[in-house]
Design a protein around this motif. Structure first.
Motif, PDB file in Angstrom:
ATOM      1  N   ILE A   1       0.860  -1.178   0.000  1.00  0.00           N
ATOM      2  CA  ILE A   1       0.000   0.000   0.000  1.00  0.00           C
ATOM      3  C   ILE A   1       0.900   1.232   0.000  1.00  0.00           C
ATOM      4  CG2 ILE A   1      -1.895   1.189   1.156  1.00  0.00           C
ATOM      5  CD1 ILE A   1      -2.453  -1.426   2.670  1.00  0.00           C
ATOM      6  N   GLY A   2       0.814   2.034  -1.045  1.00  0.00           N
ATOM      7  CA  GLY A   2       1.656   3.215  -1.107  1.00  0.00           C
ATOM      8  C   GLY A   2       1.360   4.061  -2.324  1.00  0.00           C
ATOM      9  N   SER A   3       1.910   5.248  -2.319  1.00  0.00           N
ATOM     10  CA  SER A   3       1.691   6.203  -3.404  1.00  0.00           C
ATOM     11  C   SER A   3       2.582   5.888  -4.594  1.00  0.00           C
ATOM     12  CB  SER A   3       1.973   7.619  -2.902  1.00  0.00           C
ATOM     13  OG  SER A   3       2.024   8.529  -3.975  1.00  0.00           O
ATOM     14  N   ARG A   4       2.062   6.108  -5.773  1.00  0.00           N
ATOM     15  CA  ARG A   4       2.847   5.931  -6.998  1.00  0.00           C
ATOM     16  C   ARG A   4       3.992   6.935  -7.078  1.00  0.00           C
ATOM     17  NH1 ARG A   4      -1.131   6.978 -11.778  1.00  0.00           N
ATOM     18  NH2 ARG A   4      -2.424   5.607 -10.478  1.00  0.00           N
ATOM     19  N   TYR A   5       3.897   8.015  -6.273  1.00  0.00           N
ATOM     20  CA  TYR A   5       4.931   9.041  -6.299  1.00  0.00           C
ATOM     21  C   TYR A   5       6.030   8.804  -5.257  1.00  0.00           C
ATOM     22  CZ  TYR A   5       1.149  11.277  -8.846  1.00  0.00           C
ATOM     23  OH  TYR A   5       0.148  11.543  -9.742  1.00  0.00           O
ATOM     24  N   SER A   6       5.880   7.731  -4.467  1.00  0.00           N
ATOM     25  CA  SER A   6       6.834   7.449  -3.395  1.00  0.00           C
ATOM     26  C   SER A   6       7.987   6.582  -3.893  1.00  0.00           C
ATOM     27  CB  SER A   6       6.120   6.739  -2.234  1.00  0.00           C
ATOM     28  OG  SER A   6       7.051   6.143  -1.365  1.00  0.00           O
ATOM     29  N   PRO A   7       9.245   7.030  -3.712  1.00  0.00           N
ATOM     30  CA  PRO A   7      10.393   6.199  -4.098  1.00  0.00           C
ATOM     31  C   PRO A   7      10.435   4.886  -3.316  1.00  0.00           C
ATOM     32  CG  PRO A   7      11.071   8.479  -3.763  1.00  0.00           C
ATOM     33  CD  PRO A   7       9.664   8.370  -3.269  1.00  0.00           C
ATOM     34  N   ASP A   8      10.013   4.907  -2.038  1.00  0.00           N
ATOM     35  CA  ASP A   8      10.015   3.682  -1.243  1.00  0.00           C
ATOM     36  C   ASP A   8       9.004   2.671  -1.784  1.00  0.00           C
ATOM     37  OD1 ASP A   8      11.998   4.532   0.472  1.00  0.00           O
ATOM     38  OD2 ASP A   8      10.590   5.443   1.877  1.00  0.00           O
ATOM     39  N   THR A   9       7.843   3.172  -2.200  1.00  0.00           N
ATOM     40  CA  THR A   9       6.851   2.285  -2.811  1.00  0.00           C
ATOM     41  C   THR A   9       7.419   1.655  -4.078  1.00  0.00           C
ATOM     42  OG1 THR A   9       4.993   3.583  -1.965  1.00  0.00           O
ATOM     43  CG2 THR A   9       4.556   2.152  -3.848  1.00  0.00           C
ATOM     44  N   ARG A  10       8.078   2.453  -4.878  1.00  0.00           N
ATOM     45  CA  ARG A  10       8.665   1.942  -6.123  1.00  0.00           C
ATOM     46  C   ARG A  10       9.722   0.874  -5.839  1.00  0.00           C
ATOM     47  NH1 ARG A  10       9.506   6.398  -8.110  1.00  0.00           N
ATOM     48  NH2 ARG A  10      11.684   6.741  -7.559  1.00  0.00           N
ATOM     49  N   ARG A  11      10.550   1.085  -4.820  1.00  0.00           N
ATOM     50  CA  ARG A  11      11.577   0.106  -4.479  1.00  0.00           C
ATOM     51  C   ARG A  11      10.953  -1.213  -4.019  1.00  0.00           C
ATOM     52  NH1 ARG A  11      14.710   4.714  -2.871  1.00  0.00           N
ATOM     53  NH2 ARG A  11      13.740   4.750  -0.810  1.00  0.00           N
ATOM     54  N   LEU A  12       9.895  -1.122  -3.212  1.00  0.00           N
ATOM     55  CA  LEU A  12       9.220  -2.338  -2.750  1.00  0.00           C
ATOM     56  C   LEU A  12       8.613  -3.103  -3.921  1.00  0.00           C
ATOM     57  CD1 LEU A  12       7.424  -1.030   0.468  1.00  0.00           C
ATOM     58  CD2 LEU A  12       9.190  -2.812   0.382  1.00  0.00           C
ATOM     59  N   ARG A  13       7.969  -2.384  -4.822  1.00  0.00           N
ATOM     60  CA  ARG A  13       7.362  -3.043  -5.976  1.00  0.00           C
ATOM     61  C   ARG A  13       8.414  -3.701  -6.851  1.00  0.00           C
ATOM     62  NH1 ARG A  13       3.959   0.663  -9.423  1.00  0.00           N
ATOM     63  NH2 ARG A  13       3.308  -1.340 -10.298  1.00  0.00           N
ATOM     64  N   GLU A  14       9.526  -3.005  -7.075  1.00  0.00           N
ATOM     65  CA  GLU A  14      10.591  -3.568  -7.908  1.00  0.00           C
ATOM     66  C   GLU A  14      11.186  -4.815  -7.263  1.00  0.00           C
ATOM     67  OE1 GLU A  14      13.213  -0.269  -8.348  1.00  0.00           O
ATOM     68  OE2 GLU A  14      12.059   0.639  -9.997  1.00  0.00           O
ATOM     69  N   PHE A  15      11.339  -4.794  -5.947  1.00  0.00           N
ATOM     70  CA  PHE A  15      11.871  -5.966  -5.242  1.00  0.00           C
ATOM     71  C   PHE A  15      10.934  -7.161  -5.405  1.00  0.00           C
ATOM     72  CE2 PHE A  15      12.044  -8.710  -1.510  1.00  0.00           C
ATOM     73  CZ  PHE A  15      13.400  -9.005  -1.443  1.00  0.00           C
ATOM     74  N   ALA A  16       9.629  -6.938  -5.211  1.00  0.00           N
ATOM     75  CA  ALA A  16       8.654  -8.017  -5.318  1.00  0.00           C
ATOM     76  C   ALA A  16       8.603  -8.578  -6.744  1.00  0.00           C
ATOM     77  CB  ALA A  16       7.271  -7.523  -4.897  1.00  0.00           C
ATOM     78  N   ILE A  17       8.645  -7.701  -7.735  1.00  0.00           N
ATOM     79  CA  ILE A  17       8.593  -8.149  -9.127  1.00  0.00           C
ATOM     80  C   ILE A  17       9.869  -8.909  -9.494  1.00  0.00           C
ATOM     81  CG2 ILE A  17       8.577  -7.356 -11.526  1.00  0.00           C
ATOM     82  CD1 ILE A  17       6.810  -4.995 -10.536  1.00  0.00           C
ATOM     83  N   ARG A  18      11.004  -8.381  -9.064  1.00  0.00           N
ATOM     84  CA  ARG A  18      12.287  -9.013  -9.401  1.00  0.00           C
ATOM     85  C   ARG A  18      12.393 -10.425  -8.826  1.00  0.00           C
ATOM     86  NH1 ARG A  18      15.066  -5.127  -7.842  1.00  0.00           N
ATOM     87  NH2 ARG A  18      15.671  -5.829  -5.769  1.00  0.00           N
ATOM     88  N   ASN A  19      11.830 -10.617  -7.630  1.00  0.00           N
ATOM     89  CA  ASN A  19      11.896 -11.924  -6.966  1.00  0.00           C
ATOM     90  C   ASN A  19      10.645 -12.766  -7.196  1.00  0.00           C
ATOM     91  OD1 ASN A  19      14.466 -11.953  -5.121  1.00  0.00           O
ATOM     92  ND2 ASN A  19      13.614  -9.891  -4.963  1.00  0.00           N
ATOM     93  N   ARG A  20       9.771 -12.301  -8.084  1.00  0.00           N
ATOM     94  CA  ARG A  20       8.547 -13.038  -8.430  1.00  0.00           C
ATOM     95  C   ARG A  20       7.754 -13.430  -7.194  1.00  0.00           C
ATOM     96  NH1 ARG A  20       7.571 -14.231 -13.312  1.00  0.00           N
ATOM     97  NH2 ARG A  20       6.269 -16.017 -12.801  1.00  0.00           N
ATOM     98  N   LEU A  21       7.580 -12.461  -6.292  1.00  0.00           N
ATOM     99  CA  LEU A  21       6.806 -12.686  -5.077  1.00  0.00           C
ATOM    100  C   LEU A  21       5.346 -12.321  -5.339  1.00  0.00           C
ATOM    101  CD1 LEU A  21       9.228 -11.124  -2.433  1.00  0.00           C
ATOM    102  CD2 LEU A  21       8.945 -13.542  -3.021  1.00  0.00           C
ATOM    103  N   PRO A  22       4.412 -13.223  -5.040  1.00  0.00           N
ATOM    104  CA  PRO A  22       2.991 -12.908  -5.246  1.00  0.00           C
ATOM    105  C   PRO A  22       2.584 -11.684  -4.416  1.00  0.00           C
ATOM    106  CG  PRO A  22       3.300 -15.257  -4.838  1.00  0.00           C
ATOM    107  CD  PRO A  22       4.604 -14.591  -4.527  1.00  0.00           C
TER     108      PRO A  22
END
Length: 215
Positions: A165-186
């Motif tokens: 849960i986070g804003s599309r404008y937040s760098p921390d949100t972006r980092r979390l999403r990239e980590f989850a996608i990179r590691n193929r985490l549901p």
């Protein structure tokens, strides 16, 4: 497994909701294979039988699972958001199916709850024994690994798993999403700016928008 059918003796269920709960999920591209009698016997040499009653929780969402379960009789449902208003059934497995996906082998916490839906029996094998068998027995190893990879891919595609849960404008949100996608985490991303569910979830957890991103 093409031609995979529900266990014998499964009769019609009058209510559509009940039918969805008990009807076994068809195999999808080898993600839900039925183990052979020989494979189950091989696993049984390293495990124990356990009776299951309705609503027995075998794997709980958010907790690390140390056990591999093979359904011997009855049915087991794989449920997301178990015990909450958002609870819904992802899969139902009958005799010969096993419970678990890729995170099980990697020691990750579970992204779902596995709960028995009727009286039955399960074979319980420790993860250490399972890893040993997978490395030593190619017939079991190939089936389990292929199924676990397929199940992970299906979970990722369905947006199951944890929420970010986070804003599309937040760098921390972006980092979390990239980590989850990179590691193929549901996972599923809930955007503070556009998703109506965001406000409700933040209120439920007692946090404000300034405290996001939240996993």
């Amino acid at each position: 497994m093409s031609g995979d059918q529900s266990p014998p003796g499964e009769g019609p269920v009058p209510e559509e909701a009940d039918e969805a709960v008990f009807r076994e999920t068809p195999d999808i591209c080898g993600a839900y294979p039925r183990l052979t009698e020989d494979q189950i016997a091989r696993l049984a040499e390293h495990g124990q039988r356990r009776s299951t009653a309705p609503n027995d929780v075998l794997i709980r969402e958010g907790e690390r699972c140390e056990t591999f379960f093979v359904v011997l009789s009855g049915t087991v449902a794989v449920v997301e958001d178990y015990g909450t208003p958002e609870e819904h059934v992802l899969r139902v497995h009958g005799p010969g199916r096993f419970i678990g996906e890729l995170g099980l082998l990697h020691g990750q916490v579970a992204f779902y709850t596995a709960v028995a839906r009727e009286p039955g029996e399960a074979l319980v094998v420790s993860l250490d024994q399972l890893r040993h068998l997978v490395s030593q027995d190619s017939t079991i190893g190939d089936v389990v690994l292929r199924a676990c990879l397929g199940r992970r891919a299906l979970l990722v595609g369905e947006g199951a798993g944890f929420r970010i849960i986070g804003s599309r404008y937040s760098p921390d949100t972006r980092r979390l999403r990239e980590f989850a996608i990179r590691n193929r985490l549901p996972h599923r991303w809930i955007d503070l700016e556009t998703d109506e569910e965001a406000e409700e979830l933040l209120r439920r957890f007692g946090v404000g928008p300034e405290e996001t991103p939240l996993v």
